[in-house]
Structures are given as C-alpha cells and as structure tokens.
Write an enzyme that holds these catalytic residues in place. Structure first.
Site, PDB file in Angstrom:
ATOM      1  N   GLU A  73     -10.691 -36.105 -13.210  1.00 15.39           N
ATOM      2  CA  GLU A  73      -9.362 -35.726 -12.709  1.00 15.39           C
ATOM      3  C   GLU A  73      -9.365 -35.830 -11.183  1.00 15.39           C
ATOM      4  OE1 GLU A  73      -5.883 -35.034 -11.742  1.00 15.39           O
ATOM      5  OE2 GLU A  73      -6.237 -35.035 -13.911  1.00 15.39           O
ATOM      6  N   TYR A  76      -5.245 -29.884 -12.961  1.00 15.93           N
ATOM      7  CA  TYR A  76      -5.956 -29.462 -14.168  1.00 15.93           C
ATOM      8  C   TYR A  76      -4.917 -28.974 -15.186  1.00 15.93           C
ATOM      9  CZ  TYR A  76     -10.264 -29.206 -11.326  1.00 15.93           C
ATOM     10  OH  TYR A  76     -11.338 -29.476 -10.519  1.00 15.93           O
ATOM     11  N   GLY A  77      -4.970 -29.528 -16.377  1.00 15.25           N
ATOM     12  CA  GLY A  77      -3.996 -29.174 -17.397  1.00 15.25           C
ATOM     13  C   GLY A  77      -2.891 -30.199 -17.543  1.00 15.25           C
ATOM     14  N   GLY A  78      -2.693 -31.037 -16.513  1.00 16.48           N
ATOM     15  CA  GLY A  78      -1.746 -32.131 -16.627  1.00 16.48           C
ATOM     16  C   GLY A  78      -0.375 -31.867 -16.033  1.00 16.48           C
ATOM     17  N   HIS A 129      20.787 -13.169 -40.030  1.00 16.18           N
ATOM     18  CA  HIS A 129      22.058 -13.029 -39.307  1.00 16.18           C
ATOM     19  C   HIS A 129      21.955 -11.861 -38.333  1.00 16.18           C
ATOM     20  CE1 HIS A 129      26.419 -12.805 -38.655  1.00 16.18           C
ATOM     21  NE2 HIS A 129      26.301 -11.494 -38.818  1.00 16.18           N
ATOM     22  N   CYS A 161       2.624 -31.443 -17.428  1.00 11.97           N
ATOM     23  CA  CYS A 161       3.479 -30.422 -18.038  1.00 11.97           C
ATOM     24  C   CYS A 161       3.255 -29.052 -17.419  1.00 11.97           C
ATOM     25  CB  CYS A 161       3.227 -30.373 -19.542  1.00 11.97           C
ATOM     26  SG  CYS A 161       4.114 -29.046 -20.376  1.00 11.97           S
TER      27      CYS A 161
END
Length: 456
Positions: free
Chosen positions: A33, A39-41, A441, A43
C-alpha cells in the site's frame, strides 16, 4: 529480495479481503500500500464511510436549522467526527491484516519488473524487490479532472479533498451532475450551502428512469439547489476572496461566484506507474485492466479486482470480486462476474434514490411485454411519520412471468428496501410474492404491498 506466494497491490476492500483468505489457506502474502492514509481502501478513507457520516450529520443539521454561522460551526465539528471514524476504521483494518502471521503489509509504491517480480519504492527512498508466484491488482480509481483552465486553483477540489475542508462554503459550485455530484449537492445544501450544479448533458440523470429522474430533479430544485443543464465550463478564475466559474449556456456566458468548487466528473482506474506492460497485462480502451469473467488478466498468474478492473465502482462489487478471485485461486472457479446476480445501488440524496435492474424503457427496448407499478412516497405511512413524504416508487414487471425486471425507489430508507427487491429478482420470484407478503408496521418496506398492487 522478499519471496511470497502472493502479492496484493492495494489495501482496498477486495485486496484486504482476498489477502486474509489467501493467508488463511496457508499462503504467504505481501500486501503493498503506497499510503498509510489509505489502509482499508477508498471506501473507508475518502468515499462511502466519510461521505455517509457527513450525509447523516447534514440531515441532523438541516433539522436543527439556525444561522449560517451556527451551521458552519456544526459542519466543522462533523468534519472532526468524520476524521475520528475514518481514523478508527483505518487502524482496525491495518491490524486485521498486519497481525496475521502469513501477511506482511509493505508500505510503498509497487510496479511490475516482470510477471513474477515487483519493485517497491519505499517511503525512505529505498527500493525492495518482491517475488510472487501470483499477483493481484487492487489499486482502485481516482477522480478524473478535465483540462479546464484554472482547475488547479486553491479553491477547487475533488470529492476526496473537499472532505478535509473544515470551513463550510457559503456558495458551492459543483461541476458534474452525476451521482457523486448530486450526493454532495444534497449534503451541502443540508449543511446550509447555496449549491449550484453545472452539467454538460441536457438530460438530468440520463441513465435513470425518466419519471424518477424528473422526480429527483423536482426535489433537489425544490430544496434550492440550482441545476444548470447543457452548460460548458469555460474557465475557473481565482479572485481575491472567491473563485468564479464561467459557464456557457446557449451561447451566453454566466459567471458563478463560489467559495469552493467541486469537480465531480467521474473516476478513472489507477494504473499509472504499475508498469503493466512488463508483466504482460493489457488495458481496455477505457484504461482499465482487461479481465475475463474470473477477473484473470492477460497474464496467467495475475488477477485484477475492484475499481481498477473497470466494473461498477462500488465497495460491495470489490468485495464480491474478492470472492470470485478466491474461488478461482482456491476453489473450483464456479463464481464469476456473470453470475453474481442483480447489482443494486443507492445515491444518498435527501431522500435517497435506489435502483436494481432495468428502467421501463430499457425493458421495452429488450423486447419485454412490460407492466408498470407506481406509488408516491407520500402514500407510505412511515414516510409521513418521518416527515419525509417526498419521492416516487416505480417497479417494472414482465407481463408474461410476473418477474420483476427493475425497481426504482426514490424515498426515505430506499437503500434498505432495495436489497429485498434484489433478492426477489435473483430468486426469480414473481412480484406477487412481495405484494402479498406480511411486513411489520409502520415500515417503509410495507410499501411493497401497495406498490405491487398497482401493477398494470
């Protein structure tokens, strides 16, 4: 030289999940990386998690109201909270892999020397060679910035950099009326910004169902967001205390003053610097890594997954890509991109818009005899309870089989509702199953009783 069974380039959702699976199977893994901040990308750090954190905070701020200065103070606090959340998740993701005995997280920028050797440029200026029998490219995508004069100005941002600005812009001009642009438009309008969206297309959300797109446009304009369609951006000037975006509309120029400008004109696969030619890895005409349905590249020992492979740019697609690659490497290869079923998606507007399957026009163009169901969101009791009656629900059904061909939900909590429809579509269930089901409901999902009762 470091020798491993597998090298994963990129710490995104697909890469980290695959690295863990390969390690669990007994393979030694090097995960490379280039930035500790990723770290983790994408997103976790600059996309889904931080933006949804801000979307939530923006909705709360809109409900509170107040002066612009009061809203600006709340906005700065939400940026701090966003940073806290992303930092926490980034650390947890690092530990999940770094603590595995078979995984080594390598900081640096990787490039291929050949199909089995990577050169990693380390942060300290040194270089390391990694030999790997198999390699997996998961380098994601980056914002595309068109060559507009002045686009490199100090008040001009892409989505990733705007998320770090702690001062709420009183006036925000967004270049690009796609999903990212409209999500930011909705979010910043809720924070209290005066938002103008500029797009070059004449049609608003042209890929969506025409009736739904019209409903979304009515909603955002009703909230004070100006959407300029069919406009070309000529230049961005940085003046003493503001940026000015000059656009051309029907042959006439208009100057749009802004405290911040967001360029939201799409994302492109991250392939620069990988030296893919040395590994025998080819690209598509659109610049993505060329893969087959198993996500194998044109090199027999190299796979690509996630945004860099040119598919739908969603973190859950990257996750599913990791499953496909895992099955290809460790299993029987039965799972492919062709059999993962209907892919739903959501755009976190206010209210959110979610879709699965075809539009009415797409279904007709494909030769289906179509029936359609529509329901205004105002007809849903839960929407009234939430004081969120804006929106429209629409379903497209095959008249012959009753199978659901598409669903378009522009309403509160649609991001949860669409998953139920996706499951029904993948299972081949007729629409009557959702029409006649018993729901709790009051919920938004019980709208399926009424929506599918409208099939005509």
């Amino acid at each position: 030289m470091r020798q491993v069974d597998a090298a994963v380039i990129g710490f995104g959702k697909g890469g980290k999940t695959l690295a863990s699976a390969l390690a669990a199977a007994g393979k030694t893994v090097a995960l490379v990386e280039k930035s500790p901040k990723m770290y983790g990308g994408t997103c976790i750090n600059v996309a889904c998690i931080p933006t949804k954190s801000l979307v939530h905070s923006a909705a709360l701020s809109a409900a509170q109201g107040g002066t612009f200065s009061e809203r600006a103070a709340r906005y700065a606090a939400t940026i701090d909270e966003k940073d806290r959340v992303t930092g926490l998740l980034r650390g947890k993701n690092y530990r999940k892999l770094a603590d595995l005995p078979n995984v080594e997280v390598v900081d640096g920028t990787a490039s291929f020397a050949d199909a089995t050797h990577l050169t990693v440029a380390k942060p300290d200026g040194t270089r390391e060679t990694i030999e790997a029998a198999q390699a997996f490219i998961n380098t994601g995508a980056r914002p595309f910035v068109p060559p507009i004069p002045g686009v490199d100005g100090p008040r001009v941002h892409v989505s990733e950099t705007l998320l770090d600005v702690r001062t709420l812009p009183e006036r925000l001009v967004i270049i690009g009326g796609g999903y990212i642009g409209m999500e930011f438009a909705s979010m910043y309008a809720n924070f209290g910004s005066q938002v103008t969206v500029v797009q070059n297309e004449d049609a608003f959300l042209p890929r969506e169902d025409a009736e739904i797109a019209a409903a979304v446009l009515d909603s955002v304009e009703g909230r004070g967001i100006r959407v300029i369609r069919g406009a070309g951006v000529r230049r961005i000037d940085d003046e003493a205390d503001q940026a000015v975006v000059t656009v051309e509309i029907s042959g006439a120029e208009e100057r749009l003053p802004a405290d911040a400008v967001l360029v939201a004109t799409g994302r492109r696969p991250n392939v620069d610097g990988l030296n893919l030619e040395a590994a025998g890895v080819e690209l598509t005409e659109r610049g993505a890594v060329r893969t087959d349905e198993h996500l194998r590249t044109t090199a027999p020992n190299i796979w690509a997954l996630g945004d860099v492979a040119g598919g739908l740019q969603f973190t859950y697609i990257s996750l599913d890509d990791s499953r496909i690659v895992k099955e290809d490497v460790l299993g029987d290869g039965a799972r492919t991109t062709a059999n993962r079923g209907t892919v739903p998606y959501s755009v976190f507007l206010d209210p959110p818009f979610s879709r699965a399957g075809m539009t009415e026009q797409e279904a007709r163009d494909a030769g289906f005899d179509v029936k359609v169901a529509k329901l205004p969101a105002a007809a849903i009791p839960k929407a009234q309870l939430l004081q969120k009656p804006t929106g429209l629900l629409k379903a497209v059904v095959d008249a012959g089989t009753g199978r659901i061909l598409g669903a378009h939900l522009f309403c509160e909590e649609s991001y949860e509702m669409i998953n139920t429809i996706k499951l029904a579509m993948d299972a081949g269930l007729p629409y009557q199953v959702l029409r006649d089901a018993v729901y709790t409901h009051p919920t938004m999902s019980e709208a399926f009783n009424d929506l599918f009762a409208q099939v005509r």
